[in-house]
Enzyme design. Structure first.
Site, short mmCIF file in Angstrom:
data_model
loop_
_atom_site.label_atom_id
_atom_site.label_comp_id
_atom_site.label_asym_id
_atom_site.label_seq_id
_atom_site.Cartn_x
_atom_site.Cartn_y
_atom_site.Cartn_z
N LYS A 74 0.67 -1.14 -0.11
CA LYS A 74 -0.01 0.14 0.00
C LYS A 74 0.85 1.10 0.04
O LYS A 74 0.74 2.24 -0.72
CB LYS A 74 -0.89 0.04 1.18
CG LYS A 74 -1.96 1.17 1.39
CD LYS A 74 -2.73 1.11 2.58
CE LYS A 74 -3.73 -0.31 2.43
NZ LYS A 74 -4.85 0.07 3.41
N SER A 99 -0.45 1.04 6.47
CA SER A 99 -1.08 0.13 7.40
C SER A 99 -2.02 -0.81 6.96
O SER A 99 -2.97 -0.14 6.21
CB SER A 99 -1.40 1.19 8.70
OG SER A 99 -1.59 0.22 9.59
N ASP A 100 -2.17 -1.76 7.58
CA ASP A 100 -3.57 -2.69 7.01
C ASP A 100 -3.61 -3.67 8.42
O ASP A 100 -2.74 -4.31 8.92
CB ASP A 100 -3.02 -3.47 5.89
CG ASP A 100 -4.60 -3.60 5.08
OD1 ASP A 100 -5.61 -4.21 5.53
OD2 ASP A 100 -4.63 -3.14 4.12
N THR A 101 -4.99 -3.90 8.57
CA THR A 101 -5.27 -4.84 9.75
C THR A 101 -6.13 -6.03 9.11
O THR A 101 -6.93 -6.01 8.24
CB THR A 101 -6.09 -4.13 10.72
OG1 THR A 101 -5.33 -3.01 11.33
CG2 THR A 101 -6.69 -4.97 11.95
N GLY A 136 -0.46 -4.70 10.34
CA GLY A 136 1.03 -4.61 9.52
C GLY A 136 1.15 -3.12 9.39
O GLY A 136 0.27 -2.17 9.21
#
Length: 202
Positions: A74, A99-101, A136
């Site tokens: 991303k 960021s990613d969840t 992340g």
């Protein structure tokens, strides 16, 4: 000795430019709480997340690495987009934060639901269960004279136990529409926090 962010706060926004590669109000709130309010800009990443998820589904990777790769891609995609299409890359070093969840139920990755039925299915599977929430985080650097480079990336994990949910609870929550854009079909900072019995970690 550990280097703390607070020692560099006065440089962000002047000696360095920070871009958040997300439209998430929650991620903005987190940066604001870290003392970065007004010191960064927000810009959505051009990454095709669905295509990446399809690609990653063909690979054997852990949920922790999956979350980190999503965050890296991303941020990298936005960095490449800025470098290749914009004349507005600042002269000062520019850092892009991605960021990613994801939700991890016994090794099975739960992304955002496809529709209301999918959200109901996910919530039924989480009811009364312990699961893991992986976030992340990736930081990339981009400038006019250098390549887009990874500075650092990691995954932070929290263990979460759901309360036992009735079908009425699940359908009422889905009717709020909150689950439809949330990994695992719930948002712990919102109404979905009522579904959580216990949490360990951040």
């Amino acid at each position: 000795m550990t280097t703390l962010l607070i020692g560099s706060l006065n440089r962000i926004g002047t000696d360095a430019h920070l871009i958040l590669a997300s439209q998430s109000p929650r991620r903005v709130e987190i940066l604001d709480m870290m003392g970065l309010a007004g010191k960064f800009t927000q810009m959505p990443s051009p990454l095709d997340e669905e295509a990446l998820q399809v690609e990653l589904a063909t690979q054997t990777i852990s949920p922790e690495d999956y979350a980190k790769i999503l965050a890296e891609r991303k941020a990298e995609a936005l960095g490449l987009h800025l470098k290749n299409t914009s004349d507005d890359v600042p002269e000062v070093p520019t850092f892009i934060l991605g960021s990613d969840t994801i939700v991890d139920l016994e090794g099975h990755i739960l992304n955002k639901p496809n529709d209301e039925s999918d959200a109901i299915r996910m919530l039924q599977s989480l009811s009364g269960q312990w699961h893991r929430v992986h976030t992340g985080v990736a930081l990339y650097k981009v400038s006019k004279s250098t390549e887009v480079t990874l500075v650092s990336s990691f995954t932070d994990t929290a263990n979460v136990e759901f309360a036992g949910l009735s079908q009425e609870d699940i359908e009422a929550y889905v009717d709020t529409n909150e689950p439809l854009d949330k990994a695992g079909s719930y948002g712990i900072q919102g109404i979905g926090g009522q579904l959580v019995a216990r949490m360990e970690g951040d």
